[in-house]
Design an enzyme around this catalytic site. Structure first.
Site, short mmCIF file in Angstrom:
data_model
loop_
_atom_site.label_atom_id
_atom_site.label_comp_id
_atom_site.label_asym_id
_atom_site.label_seq_id
_atom_site.Cartn_x
_atom_site.Cartn_y
_atom_site.Cartn_z
N VAL A 12 0.83 -1.21 0.00
CA VAL A 12 0.00 0.00 0.00
C VAL A 12 0.86 1.26 0.00
CG1 VAL A 12 -1.70 1.33 1.32
CG2 VAL A 12 -1.91 -1.15 1.15
N ASP A 30 10.32 3.08 6.60
CA ASP A 30 10.04 1.69 6.90
C ASP A 30 11.10 1.17 7.86
OD1 ASP A 30 8.18 -0.61 5.23
OD2 ASP A 30 9.80 -1.36 6.50
N ARG A 35 14.59 -3.55 3.02
CA ARG A 35 13.55 -3.05 2.13
C ARG A 35 13.87 -1.63 1.65
NH1 ARG A 35 9.57 -3.51 -1.66
NH2 ARG A 35 7.70 -2.32 -1.17
N THR A 93 -2.51 -4.39 9.36
CA THR A 93 -3.36 -4.60 10.54
C THR A 93 -3.83 -6.05 10.51
OG1 THR A 93 -5.14 -3.60 9.21
CG2 THR A 93 -4.16 -2.24 10.93
N THR A 128 -6.55 -0.59 7.38
CA THR A 128 -7.92 -1.01 7.64
C THR A 128 -8.11 -1.32 9.12
OG1 THR A 128 -8.04 -1.96 5.43
CG2 THR A 128 -9.72 -2.65 7.01
N CYS A 268 -6.53 -8.65 3.53
CA CYS A 268 -7.75 -7.83 3.57
C CYS A 268 -8.99 -8.67 3.80
CB CYS A 268 -7.89 -7.04 2.26
SG CYS A 268 -6.71 -5.67 2.11
#
Length: 414
Positions: A12, A30, A35, A93, A128, A268
Site C-alpha cells: 500500500v 520503513d 527493504r 493490521t 484497515t 484484507c
C-alpha cells in the site's frame, strides 16, 4: 508547503509514496532496512511499482519544501521524517492466532509519528481498522509520545487504502478515494491533498468513523459473497452438479453478482471481517452472518484437500505415500504476496493423509515462504510424474501447462 511522510512501504505505502512523489516532496519510512536499501536502488520485490517509475521519483537525499518539485527519499531513520507536515500511516493490521485484531504495528507506527509530529501537522491513517480505532486507539498514543493535544495542536484524517495487489489496471490513482478529517477544515485539507493526485476523484465522508466503517464493510461484503458460493460448491459437489456451470448459467441475468468459489486469504478479505466482528461484540452484538462467512471460507482449504483425496480414491490411487504437486501458494493470482495464504491449509491437510506434497509457484519468494510457513518451494516446474496435481492459484503462468499426472484438480479456473 506540503511535505509528506509515508509510514510503511509495503503493497500500500510504496505505490502511494511513488504517486505523491510525482508532485510533492515525500519521505518513505520503513523499519525494514533491507527493504529501504532495495527501494533506493529502484527495486521493489512486491512488483507493485515498476523499476522505471520508481527510479523516476527517487532522490539521493530528503527533498525540501522549496522549489515546487516532488521526489521520494526512503529511510529507516525516524529523524528523516521530522520536517514533514503530513504523516500517512500504511502499516499492516493483521489478526492473531485467535482471530483477534492485532493493532501492535499500527500503535508502534503511531508512536513513531508522535515522536516527530509538530504543531499544525496532520496524521492520516490508511490501514484497515474497525470504526473508532483512529481516534480511540491511535491518537492517544500520538498525544502521549508528543505531548501535543488532538484537534488543538495536531489533527487527523482517515483515507482507507483500496489497493488491489497485482492489479495493473486499477492502480492507486485510478481508484476513487474516501477521505475524512477530525475537523471540517482538516477534512477539506485531506481531501484536497488526495484529490491533487487521484485522477478518479475523492469522496469526502462526514467523519473518520464513517470512513473506517466504509472500508471494513467493503471486504466483509466480498467475504460473505464468496462464502455463499463456497457453500454452493459444497452442496453441488454432493449433488454431482458442476458449480461453475451453474454460476455461468445464473450469471446470464443482468443483476446476478459474479463470485466464484475458492480460497479466501490475504491481508484484507481474510482479515477485515474479524475487525468488524470484534467491534460489534464490544457493543454486545454477536455478528452471525459475518462470522458464519468467515468460518465457511476458513474451512475451504481442508475441504478442497478432501475433494482431491476423494478423486484419487475414485481413480484407485493409493493415498499414503502418493506424490501430489500443488501449483501456487500466493494468496491470489499473478501476485507475489503470500500473507495469510489459505493454500497453506490445503497443503497441511494433504500432508495429514501422509501424502508427499511438493509446491511450485513462480511468483512466490522461497525464503519468505520458508520463513512464514516452513515450506520448501520447488525451484522450477518439475518434469516427474505425479499422482495428482492441484491447481491452487490461477496464475497466468500455469495456463496451457502440459501436466504429467494421473489427476488434475482445479481449485480455481485460470
Amino acid at each position: 508547503m506540503v511535505k509528506i511522510a509515508i509510514i510503511g512501504l509495503g503493497y500500500v505505502g510504496l505505490p502511494l509514496a511513488r504517486l505523491f512523489a510525482t508532485k510533492y516532496p515525500v519521505v518513505g519510512f520503513d523499519i525494514n532496512k533491507t527493504r529501504v536499501e532495495e527501494l533506493m536502488q529502484g527495486f521493489d520485490h512486491t512488483l507493485e511499482v515498476k523499476e522505471d517509475l520508481l527510479k523516476a521519483v527517487l532522490t539521493d537525499s530528503s527533498p525540501s519544501f522549496r522549489g515546487g518539485r516532488g521526489g521520494l527519499f526512503c529511510s529507516y531513520k525516524s529523524e528523516d521524517i521530522s520536517d514533514c507536515n503530513y504523516f500517512i500511516v500504511t502499516v499492516p493490521t493483521p489478526v492473531d492466532k485467535n482471530h483477534r485484531p492485532d493493532l501492535k504495528p499500527l500503535l508502534k507506527a503511531s508512536e513513531t509519528v508522535g515522536k516527530v509530529i509538530k504543531t499544525g501537522d496532520i496524521v492520516i491513517y490508511e490501514s484497515t481498522v474497525y470504526p473508532g480505532a483512529t481516534e480511540e486507539d491511535c491518537i492517544p498514543v500520538i498525544e502521549k509520545a508528543s505531548g501535543l493535544k488532538f484537534n488543538i495542536d495536531f489533527f487527523a484524517g482517515y483515507s482507507p487504502e483500496r489497493i488491489n495487489p497485482g492489479d495493473k489496471e486499477h492502480t492507486v490513482e485510478k481508484i476513487k478515494k474516501i477521505t475524512s478529517g477530525s475537523t471540517s477544515e482538516t477534512a477539506k485539507k485531506v481531501d484536497a491533498l488526495y484529490a491533487s493526485v487521484i485522477t478518479s476523484g475523492t469522496h469526502l465522508a462526514p467523519s473518520i468513523k464513517v470512513a473506517e466503517a466504509a472500508k471494513v464493510i467493503e471486504n466483509s461484503q466480498r467475504d460473505i459473497n464468496i462464502a455463499f458460493v463456497n457453500e454452493l460448491k459444497k452442496i453441488f459437489d454432493r449433488m454431482g452438479i458442476d458449480t461453475n456451470a451453474v454460476l455461468e448459467a445464473a450469471g446470464t441475468k443482468w443483476n446476478f453478482l459474479h463470485f466464484k468459489p475458492g480460497l479466501v486469504g490475504g491481508h484484507c478479505i481474510g482479515v477485515d471481517p474479524y475487525y468488524l466482528a470484534q467491534k460489534a461484540q464490544e457493543y454486545d452484538y454477536h455478528p452471525e452472518i459475518i462470522l458464519a462467512g468467515r468460518r465457511m471460507n476458513d474451512s475451504m482449504g481442508e475441504y478442497f484437500a478432501s475433494q482431491v483425496v476423494k478423486q484419487m480414491i475414485k481413480k484407485e490411487i493409493f493415498i499414503k505415500g502418493s506424490d501430489i504437486l500443488v501449483l501456487g501458494i500466493t494468496f491470489k493470482e499473478n501476485c507475489p504476496d503470500v500473507r495469510n495464504s489459505k493454500v497453506v491449509d490445503l497443503i497441511h491437510s494433504l500432508k495429514e493423509y501422509d501424502a508427499n506434497v511438493s509446491v511450485y509457484d513462480p511468483w512466490a519468494n522461497s525464503n519468505e515462504v520458508k520463513h512464514e510457513y516452513g515450506l520448501e518451494l520447488l525451484t522450477a516446474m518439475p518434469e516427474k510424474k505425479y499422482d495428482a496435481v492441484v491447481l491452487a492459484v490461477a496464475h497466468k503462468a500455469f495456463k496451457g501447462l502440459n501436466l504429467n499426472s494421473e489427476l488434475i484438480y482445479k481449485v480455481k479456473e485460470i
